[in-house]
Scaffold this motif. Sequence first.
Motif, PDB file in Angstrom:
ATOM      1  N   ASP A  43      11.862  -0.221  -0.878  1.00 48.71           N
ATOM      2  CA  ASP A  43      12.195   0.849  -2.116  1.00 48.71           C
ATOM      3  C   ASP A  43      12.454   2.354  -1.049  1.00 48.71           C
ATOM      4  N   GLU A  74       8.009  -0.315 -10.417  1.00 45.82           N
ATOM      5  CA  GLU A  74       7.988  -1.796 -10.942  1.00 45.82           C
ATOM      6  C   GLU A  74       9.356  -2.057 -11.835  1.00 45.82           C
ATOM      7  N   LYS A  77      11.714  -4.404  -9.969  1.00 48.53           N
ATOM      8  CA  LYS A  77      11.490  -6.061 -10.072  1.00 48.53           C
ATOM      9  C   LYS A  77      12.083  -6.699 -11.156  1.00 48.53           C
ATOM     10  N   GLY A 106       3.915  -4.164  -2.975  1.00 42.88           N
ATOM     11  CA  GLY A 106       3.843  -5.356  -3.811  1.00 42.88           C
ATOM     12  C   GLY A 106       5.227  -5.693  -4.507  1.00 42.88           C
ATOM     13  N   THR A 130       2.684  -2.303   2.894  1.00 37.24           N
ATOM     14  CA  THR A 130       2.388  -0.876   3.292  1.00 37.24           C
ATOM     15  C   THR A 130       1.556  -0.394   2.111  1.00 37.24           C
ATOM     16  N   THR A 131       1.154  -1.126   1.360  1.00 40.77           N
ATOM     17  CA  THR A 131       0.051  -0.563   0.281  1.00 40.77           C
ATOM     18  C   THR A 131      -1.233  -1.372   0.470  1.00 40.77           C
ATOM     19  N   LYS A 143       3.054 -16.220  -3.407  1.00 35.92           N
ATOM     20  CA  LYS A 143       3.653 -15.862  -4.668  1.00 35.92           C
ATOM     21  C   LYS A 143       4.834 -14.742  -4.729  1.00 35.92           C
ATOM     22  N   LEU A 170      -0.300   2.708   8.205  1.00 31.55           N
ATOM     23  CA  LEU A 170       0.828   3.015   7.111  1.00 31.55           C
ATOM     24  C   LEU A 170       0.147   3.589   6.034  1.00 31.55           C
ATOM     25  N   THR A 173      -0.298   7.647   4.374  1.00 31.59           N
ATOM     26  CA  THR A 173       0.790   8.406   3.721  1.00 31.59           C
ATOM     27  C   THR A 173       0.626   7.960   2.309  1.00 31.59           C
TER      28      THR A 173
HETATM   29  N1  NAD Z   1       2.304 -11.707  -5.393  1.00 28.29           N
HETATM   30  C1  NAD Z   1       1.228 -11.418  -5.542  1.00 28.29           C
HETATM   31  O1  NAD Z   1       0.537 -12.426  -5.322  1.00 28.29           O
HETATM   32  C2  NAD Z   1       1.070 -10.154  -6.327  1.00 28.29           C
HETATM   33  C3  NAD Z   1      -0.503  -9.751  -6.125  1.00 28.29           C
HETATM   34  C4  NAD Z   1      -0.778  -8.657  -6.617  1.00 28.29           C
HETATM   35  C5  NAD Z   1       0.091  -7.601  -7.209  1.00 28.29           C
HETATM   36  N2  NAD Z   1       1.462  -8.136  -7.193  1.00 28.29           N
HETATM   37  C6  NAD Z   1       2.567  -7.059  -7.403  1.00 28.29           C
HETATM   38  O2  NAD Z   1       2.582  -5.897  -6.627  1.00 28.29           O
HETATM   39  C7  NAD Z   1       3.175  -4.679  -7.583  1.00 28.29           C
HETATM   40  C8  NAD Z   1       2.413  -3.671  -7.279  1.00 28.29           C
HETATM   41  O3  NAD Z   1       2.301  -3.327  -5.833  1.00 28.29           O
HETATM   42  P1  NAD Z   1       2.124  -2.005  -5.124  1.00 28.29           P
HETATM   43  O4  NAD Z   1       1.072  -1.243  -5.906  1.00 28.29           O
HETATM   44  O5  NAD Z   1       2.236  -2.094  -3.808  1.00 28.29           O
HETATM   45  O6  NAD Z   1       3.647  -1.287  -5.840  1.00 28.29           O
HETATM   46  P2  NAD Z   1       4.656  -0.791  -5.362  1.00 28.29           P
HETATM   47  O7  NAD Z   1       5.355  -1.552  -4.144  1.00 28.29           O
HETATM   48  O8  NAD Z   1       5.315  -0.276  -6.322  1.00 28.29           O
HETATM   49  O9  NAD Z   1       4.114   0.459  -4.342  1.00 28.29           O
HETATM   50  C9  NAD Z   1       3.429   1.627  -5.018  1.00 28.29           C
HETATM   51  C10 NAD Z   1       4.189   2.993  -4.430  1.00 28.29           C
HETATM   52  O10 NAD Z   1       3.655   3.052  -3.046  1.00 28.29           O
HETATM   53  C11 NAD Z   1       4.791   3.686  -2.524  1.00 28.29           C
HETATM   54  N3  NAD Z   1       4.474   3.375  -1.346  1.00 28.29           N
HETATM   55  C12 NAD Z   1       4.284   2.189  -0.584  1.00 28.29           C
HETATM   56  N4  NAD Z   1       3.806   2.059   0.648  1.00 28.29           N
HETATM   57  C13 NAD Z   1       3.639   3.401   1.087  1.00 28.29           C
HETATM   58  C14 NAD Z   1       3.071   3.892   2.073  1.00 28.29           C
HETATM   59  N5  NAD Z   1       2.752   3.275   3.182  1.00 28.29           N
HETATM   60  N6  NAD Z   1       3.108   5.576   1.880  1.00 28.29           N
HETATM   61  C15 NAD Z   1       3.480   6.133   0.944  1.00 28.29           C
HETATM   62  N7  NAD Z   1       3.963   5.636  -0.302  1.00 28.29           N
HETATM   63  C16 NAD Z   1       3.917   4.225  -0.366  1.00 28.29           C
HETATM   64  C17 NAD Z   1       6.168   2.958  -3.068  1.00 28.29           C
HETATM   65  O11 NAD Z   1       7.246   3.723  -2.646  1.00 28.29           O
HETATM   66  C18 NAD Z   1       5.666   2.834  -4.442  1.00 28.29           C
HETATM   67  O12 NAD Z   1       6.061   4.254  -5.112  1.00 28.29           O
HETATM   68  C19 NAD Z   1       3.130  -5.365  -8.853  1.00 28.29           C
HETATM   69  O13 NAD Z   1       4.414  -5.650  -9.195  1.00 28.29           O
HETATM   70  C20 NAD Z   1       2.196  -6.562  -8.975  1.00 28.29           C
HETATM   71  O14 NAD Z   1       2.777  -7.559  -9.911  1.00 28.29           O
HETATM   72  C21 NAD Z   1       1.732  -9.328  -6.742  1.00 28.29           C
END
Ligand code: NAD
Length: 353
Positions: A43, A74, A77, A106, A130-131, A143, A170, A173
């Motif tokens: 993203d 989200e 996605k 995610g 990265t989260t 998945k 990572l 931030t």
């Molecule tokens: N596949 C699976 O098994 C599984 C399991 C749990 C969750 N998920 C999915 O994951 C998603 C949620 O994940 P998420 O919370 O990581 O969402 P995301 O990917 O939207 O990240 C959250 C926010 O953090 C920012 N960001 C990411 N890394 C960063 C960093 N290192 N520094 C600063 N900003 C950063 C992103 O730009 C975004 O705005 C949902 O869609 C959920 O359905 C999937």
Amino acid sequence: MKEINVPLEKETYSIRIERGLLDRCGALVSNVTAARHIAVISDAQVDALYGQRLENTLTAAGIHVVRLVFPQGEKSKCVDRLVQLYEQLAAAEITRDDCIITLGGGVSGDLGGFAAATFLRGIPFIQIPTTVIAQVDSSVGGKVAIDLRSGKNLVGSFYQPSAVWIDPDLLQTLPQAFIRDGMGEVIKYGYIRDIRLVERLEAWNETTLSSHWEEIIAACCTIKAAVVAADTRDTGERQILNFGHTIGHAVEGFYGFGTYTHGQGVAIGMSRLTARTEAAGMTEAGVTKRLRRLLQRYGLPIDVPASAEELLPFIKHDKKRRGQMITLVVVPRPGTCRLVPIALSEAAQYIGK
Ligand SMILES: NC(=O)c1ccc[n+]([C@@H]2O[C@H](COP(=O)([O-])OP(=O)(O)OC[C@H]3O[C@@H](n4cnc5c(N)ncnc54)[C@H](O)[C@@H]3O)[C@@H](O)[C@H]2O)c1
Ligand SMILES: [Zn+2]
């Protein structure tokens, strides 16, 4: 550096957890793929923070890199973004001998992973999460999915990455709200499987947490990898990962998606369910108090005003429901859990205050 193998029926891959890994990816690529051409999917926010650094290390290893960037959140996605990615992969002339790297949370992993699973009937991909959510949960397990207007993750696949590379640095931030969101899942792992993780979390706090990410992520990924390897297609033991999730999803749904984060929903779910199972004698005395103290230590909520009657309709619509039964994940004491199937008609007594 910590390495965890995920043994699967067909192929095994490894999760590598190492501070500073992002800048060393170029040197690792040849262990995983012979690709000379890699598409990095992120993203916009993550690309701005880390995209160039990843490109630099890959380019230094002689790899041609194309960065494909979508708006964060989200909402991306979705089917429209997926089609746009397919067109961009085609325009970049990515073939089955090439590779995709998903760099991000995610959303990047799920969307980019689903593109990898389906473009040209599947091309290899590497996850660089990265989260906290992505590093302890979504990047492991295979998945991948996108959302429909009718609901989250309704179109997807089981598609395993060739490798998962985790750089805990990572997280420096990542805004605090997303750290807390991920801590809901971290505490869940401790409660279902790892008393040592619970004890360590009880000793640390939000300030000292940042120096312990490597061991926290390793503890969580070890559990997820073991559970996933035993049940790749989510039909049995993998359900233990849903501790707190039935009520959590209902809380997210009742208050409207976005009011409570997923991790907050899970925190409330674990806390409410454990209060009920403790009252019913299925959980040892004192566990609810201990769990709630830990959740609050990491900035998580432990309850909401919603009643059992208000939450019940959202439990009836849970896509994990099988017929008229739901499966509760009950924690008798921290670090252990068991699956307890109950009839939907009994659910109210486990979700009320
Ligand atoms: N596949 C699976 O098994 C599984 C399991 C749990 C969750 N998920 C999915 O994951 C998603 C949620 O994940 P998420 O919370 O990581 O969402 P995301 O990917 O939207 O990240 C959250 C926010 O953090 C920012 N960001 C990411 N890394 C960063 C960093 N290192 N520094 C600063 N900003 C950063 C992103 O730009 C975004 O705005 C949902 O869609 C959920 O359905 C999937
Ligand atoms: Zn979850």
